[in-house]
Design an enzyme around this catalytic site. Structure first.
Site, short mmCIF file in Angstrom:
data_model
loop_
_atom_site.label_atom_id
_atom_site.label_comp_id
_atom_site.label_asym_id
_atom_site.label_seq_id
_atom_site.Cartn_x
_atom_site.Cartn_y
_atom_site.Cartn_z
N HIS A 296 0.84 -1.22 0.00
CA HIS A 296 0.00 0.00 0.00
C HIS A 296 0.87 1.26 0.00
CE1 HIS A 296 -3.30 -2.73 1.35
NE2 HIS A 296 -2.33 -3.26 2.08
N SER B 7 15.96 20.43 -17.62
CA SER B 7 14.78 21.25 -17.91
C SER B 7 15.26 22.52 -18.59
CB SER B 7 14.07 21.59 -16.59
OG SER B 7 13.38 22.82 -16.71
N LYS C 80 17.26 21.08 -12.51
CA LYS C 80 16.56 19.80 -12.66
C LYS C 80 17.31 18.73 -13.43
CE LYS C 80 12.48 18.94 -12.42
NZ LYS C 80 11.14 18.59 -12.85
N GLU D 24 10.56 7.48 -17.84
CA GLU D 24 9.22 7.98 -18.19
C GLU D 24 8.80 7.51 -19.58
OE1 GLU D 24 9.27 12.22 -17.43
OE2 GLU D 24 9.92 11.86 -15.38
#
Ligand code: ARG
Length: 467
Positions: free
Chosen positions: A156, A277, A283, A290
């Site tokens: 969970h 970025s 970043k 992804e």
């Protein structure tokens, strides 16, 4: 010349003519097509339809076509070719004259495309299996490198129990092994030869189908001409196997992304597989992960497209089947391009073992072990669960970890607690008591790595044997 213009009085609508072509995408079947045609040509010679000289001419022509395609990609720029079969016929006739047309006696594009797709898919199975085996090896290497380091196991998304980092990685190894199995299984069923099936009812020439199957490395000729020319279940099976693999890779990617956040800090993304970025100078994003996660969506879409495209088709061939090509190509090629990158990422990634280990030591993840301690003293588990729950409650209020409670505090909850308890709930012991096959005890994990290693060696050899 078209392959079918005789009965037509009117030319095709030019837009329709372009729209119905498949050459733009089935040109990637050229190699399979040439292979299949040469097997067919040999059978034609054996059946007495082609002379020995004509066969020689045909084989030379096919070879030249292969060479031309290898020499220049422009060779495949042919806006008139309807599909790969038409293209090769055109080229062959241009090279060797009418003997090129003769080849189509006793043959149909319906059996040709079914054959080409099986050859393409079989090569895809082999290449993907090889890349997947390499990924499994890379994950196994990492499982060995992380040694005895521990981390939290989550259920969970809440900290559950400590686990060896290696055990966590081995979870993915098992998924990938099943994927490898599924691909191998699918290969077996796909590996039959439709040549000789004609358009739907079988060739009118007594072709030696065994010979053609053997020439192409198929295990046997297909058994029913209607089925062979009209089903694409082998494509569906393959793309579904790839969907499951993509799904496993996607879960892997998601978990690595999560663990690479500052909030977790378990994983340092490798710079060589990340991007920055354009706006925020600080970043570094895990784009590889992804995109792997994103590609799973499209591969699962391919599997769905195949199922829906074929679900209502009457027997036998229908042109709808042309629409089954692109999902197959996309799924196979997306997977094949992803796997080596995932392997590269796996070799390059750094695990912050110290931070993982620290995280494994807090958050009451030894509560289950604490309850086990009481059960070993004869307390029924339900009661032990309750008593340790009370100890957790007390520790939460202090706040401290279970092992920081005093023996007096513990004995006030349950008189079975005594001094050994503090050793029993130490991380090392908590890991060690999960001593069953498939459990996270270090000795079991070592066994699991060895077992996986011995499985991967033959899997690699298999893939080579099929190439
Ligand atoms: N390009 C076609 C396909 O992919 C080849 C088979 C064409 N057969 C036909 N009867 N029109 O399905």
């Amino acid at each position: 010349m078209k392959m079918w213009s005789g009965r037509f009085r009117q030319p095709l609508d030019p837009a329709f003519e372009q729209w119905q072509r498949s050459f733009e995408f089935d040109c990637r079947l050229l190699e399979c097509e040439l292979e299949a045609i040469s097997a067919h040509a040999r059978a034609m010679e054996k059946a007495g339809v082609l002379s020995v000289d004509e066969l020689r001419l045909v084989l030379r022509g096919l070879e030249l076509i292969g060479e031309k395609a290898a020499d220049s990609p422009e060779f495949l720029n042919d806006p008139e070719a309807e599909d790969i079969h038409h293209f090769v016929e055109k080229q062959l006739v241009a090279l060797i004259g009418d003997a090129g047309y003769k080849l189509h006696s006793g043959r149909s594009r319906n059996e040709q495309i079914a054959t080409d797709l099986r050859l393409y898919l079989r090569a895809g199975c082999d290449e993907i299996s090889e890349e997947l085996s390499a990924l499994i090896s890379a994950v196994l290497d990492r499982s060995e490198q992380v040694g005895q380091a521990a981390m939290p196991a989550y259920t969970h998304l809440q900290r559950a129990e400590p686990v060896l980092v290696a055990h966590w990685l081995l979870g993915y190894v098992e998924m990938f092994f099943r994927d490898l199995d599924r691909i191998g299984d699918c290969r077996k069923r796909a590996n039959v030869c439709p040549l000789g099936s004609g358009a739907v009812t079988g060739s009118t020439i007594p072709l030696d189908r065994e010979l053609m199957a053997r020439e192409l490395g198929f295990s046997a000729p297909s058994t029913n001409s209607i089925d062979a020319t009209s089903d694409r279940d082998f494509v569906i099976e393959f793309v579904n196997a790839l969907s499951l693999l993509a799904l496993h890779l996607s879960r892997w990617a998601e978990e690595m992304l999560l663990f690479s956040t500052q909030e977790y800090g378990f994983v340092h993304l490798p710079e060589s597989y990340s991007t920055g970025s354009s706006a925020m100078p600080q970043k570094m994003n895990g784009d590889l992960l992804e995109l792997v996660r994103g590609k799973a969506g499209r591969i699962i879409g391919d599997a769905t497209a195949l199922l829906v495209t074929t679900k209502g088709l009457p027997l036998a061939y229908n042109k709808d089947l042309q629409e089954t090509q692109e999902p197959l190509f996309h799924a196979a090629e997306a997977m094949l391009s992803s796997l080596p990158l995932v392997s590269g990422w796996t070799k390059a990634v750094e695990f912050d073992l110290e931070r993982m280990q620290k995280a494994a030591e807090t958050g009451y993840m030894n509560a289950f072990a604490a309850a086990t301690y009481l059960t070993r003293k004869g307390v029924p588990f339900r009661i032990a669960h309750e008593q340790v729950g009370k100890a957790v409650r007390l520790a939460l209020e202090k706040p401290c970890e279970l092992q920081d409670l005093s023996l007096a505090d513990l004995r006030a909850i349950d008189s079975h607690f005594d001094a050994e308890f503090f050793n029993f709930v130490k991380l090392e012991n908590v890991l060690a008591i999960h001593d069953v096959p498939g459990g996270t005890a270090p000795v079991r994990v070592r066994e699991a790595i060895a077992a996986a290693r011995s499985k991967i060696a033959p899997a690699c050899e298999d893939a080579h044997a099929h190439a």
